[in-house]
Design a protein around this motif. Structure first.
Motif, PDB file in Angstrom:
ATOM      1  N   TYR A  55       0.833  -1.210   0.000  1.00 22.18           N
ATOM      2  CA  TYR A  55       0.000   0.000   0.000  1.00 22.18           C
ATOM      3  C   TYR A  55       0.863   1.253   0.000  1.00 22.18           C
ATOM      4  O   TYR A  55       1.992   1.242   0.473  1.00 22.18           O
ATOM      5  N   ARG A  56       0.266   2.344  -0.510  1.00 17.67           N
ATOM      6  CA  ARG A  56       0.917   3.663  -0.444  1.00 17.67           C
ATOM      7  C   ARG A  56      -0.121   4.693  -0.034  1.00 17.67           C
ATOM      8  O   ARG A  56      -1.308   4.553  -0.304  1.00 17.67           O
ATOM      9  N   ILE A  57       0.364   5.738   0.593  1.00 15.31           N
ATOM     10  CA  ILE A  57      -0.507   6.834   1.018  1.00 15.31           C
ATOM     11  C   ILE A  57      -0.922   7.639  -0.212  1.00 15.31           C
ATOM     12  O   ILE A  57      -0.140   7.792  -1.162  1.00 15.31           O
ATOM     13  N   THR A  58      -2.146   8.133  -0.205  1.00 16.51           N
ATOM     14  CA  THR A  58      -2.654   8.947  -1.312  1.00 16.51           C
ATOM     15  C   THR A  58      -2.567  10.430  -0.950  1.00 16.51           C
ATOM     16  O   THR A  58      -2.243  10.792   0.180  1.00 16.51           O
ATOM     17  N   GLU A  59      -2.907  11.265  -1.922  1.00 19.24           N
ATOM     18  CA  GLU A  59      -2.970  12.703  -1.645  1.00 19.24           C
ATOM     19  C   GLU A  59      -4.005  12.995  -0.565  1.00 19.24           C
ATOM     20  O   GLU A  59      -3.805  13.880   0.272  1.00 19.24           O
ATOM     21  N   THR A  60      -5.101  12.245  -0.574  1.00 16.56           N
ATOM     22  CA  THR A  60      -6.125  12.422   0.461  1.00 16.56           C
ATOM     23  C   THR A  60      -5.563  12.066   1.831  1.00 16.56           C
ATOM     24  O   THR A  60      -5.799  12.767   2.811  1.00 16.56           O
ATOM     25  N   GLY A  61      -4.789  10.978   1.895  1.00 19.65           N
ATOM     26  CA  GLY A  61      -4.158  10.588   3.152  1.00 19.65           C
ATOM     27  C   GLY A  61      -3.181  11.637   3.640  1.00 19.65           C
ATOM     28  O   GLY A  61      -3.122  11.957   4.835  1.00 19.65           O
ATOM     29  N   GLU A  62      -2.413  12.188   2.719  1.00 20.27           N
ATOM     30  CA  GLU A  62      -1.483  13.253   3.097  1.00 20.27           C
ATOM     31  C   GLU A  62      -2.250  14.488   3.553  1.00 20.27           C
ATOM     32  O   GLU A  62      -1.863  15.157   4.513  1.00 20.27           O
ATOM     33  N   GLY A  63      -3.347  14.779   2.877  1.00 15.83           N
ATOM     34  CA  GLY A  63      -4.183  15.909   3.275  1.00 15.83           C
ATOM     35  C   GLY A  63      -4.746  15.730   4.675  1.00 15.83           C
ATOM     36  O   GLY A  63      -4.831  16.684   5.449  1.00 15.83           O
ATOM     37  N   PHE A  64      -5.111  14.486   5.018  1.00 11.34           N
ATOM     38  CA  PHE A  64      -5.586  14.209   6.366  1.00 11.34           C
ATOM     39  C   PHE A  64      -4.490  14.508   7.383  1.00 11.34           C
ATOM     40  O   PHE A  64      -4.736  15.158   8.401  1.00 11.34           O
ATOM     41  N   GLU A  67      -4.006  18.046   8.046  1.00 14.48           N
ATOM     42  CA  GLU A  67      -5.239  18.641   8.575  1.00 14.48           C
ATOM     43  C   GLU A  67      -5.998  19.449   7.541  1.00 14.48           C
ATOM     44  O   GLU A  67      -6.744  20.366   7.875  1.00 14.48           O
ATOM     45  N   ASP A  68      -5.845  19.083   6.252  1.00 18.15           N
ATOM     46  CA  ASP A  68      -6.609  19.709   5.179  1.00 18.15           C
ATOM     47  C   ASP A  68      -7.850  18.894   4.837  1.00 18.15           C
ATOM     48  O   ASP A  68      -8.732  19.384   4.132  1.00 18.15           O
ATOM     49  N   VAL A  69      -7.893  17.631   5.298  1.00 19.40           N
ATOM     50  CA  VAL A  69      -9.013  16.726   5.027  1.00 19.40           C
ATOM     51  C   VAL A  69      -9.576  16.250   6.358  1.00 19.40           C
ATOM     52  O   VAL A  69      -8.825  15.795   7.224  1.00 19.40           O
ATOM     53  N   ASP A  70     -10.886  16.346   6.511  1.00 16.74           N
ATOM     54  CA  ASP A  70     -11.580  15.856   7.692  1.00 16.74           C
ATOM     55  C   ASP A  70     -12.066  14.443   7.387  1.00 16.74           C
ATOM     56  O   ASP A  70     -12.916  14.249   6.516  1.00 16.74           O
ATOM     57  N   ALA A  71     -11.532  13.454   8.087  1.00 14.82           N
ATOM     58  CA  ALA A  71     -11.876  12.058   7.821  1.00 14.82           C
ATOM     59  C   ALA A  71     -13.362  11.785   7.975  1.00 14.82           C
ATOM     60  O   ALA A  71     -13.902  10.904   7.309  1.00 14.82           O
ATOM     61  N   SER A  72     -14.060  12.543   8.808  1.00 10.50           N
ATOM     62  CA  SER A  72     -15.487  12.311   9.013  1.00 10.50           C
ATOM     63  C   SER A  72     -16.307  12.673   7.774  1.00 10.50           C
ATOM     64  O   SER A  72     -17.471  12.291   7.676  1.00 10.50           O
ATOM     65  N   THR A  73     -15.725  13.386   6.839  1.00 12.47           N
ATOM     66  CA  THR A  73     -16.444  13.765   5.625  1.00 12.47           C
ATOM     67  C   THR A  73     -16.181  12.825   4.462  1.00 12.47           C
ATOM     68  O   THR A  73     -16.788  12.970   3.405  1.00 12.47           O
ATOM     69  N   LEU A  74     -15.293  11.862   4.629  1.00 13.27           N
ATOM     70  CA  LEU A  74     -14.932  10.962   3.535  1.00 13.27           C
ATOM     71  C   LEU A  74     -16.033   9.951   3.263  1.00 13.27           C
ATOM     72  O   LEU A  74     -16.646   9.422   4.185  1.00 13.27           O
TER      73      LEU A  74
END
Length: 81
Positions: A55-64, A67-74
């Protein structure tokens, strides 16, 4: 998300592509648990499967992590196979 998920993502960002066994060898979590968490994070787009078991981290994972991505909104992005 659980605290271990954030730790898994941090290790992946620092170390690169990872297997559940590699996460276990780095004392992040046991391989079976890591496999379950990686599958769930894949479903929500935080990581992606390179090949089976890797596995590799995605841009969304990096954003999380940044603190640019709120996991509760995914939303699930598809079948995690």
């Amino acid at each position: 998300m659980r605290p271990v998920d954030e730790h898994i993502l941090e290790v992946m960002r620092d170390e690169g592509n990872m297997t559940p066994q590699a996460l276990e060898s780095l004392d992040v979590t046991v391989a079976n648990y890591a496999s379950n968490r990686l599958s769930l994070m894949t479903r929500y787009g935080l990581v992606e499967r390179v090949v089976q078991g890797l596995y590799r981290i995605t841009e969304t994972g990096e954003g999380f992590l940044d603190e640019d991505v709120d996991a509760s909104t995914l939303e699930p992005v598809g079948d995690d196979e």
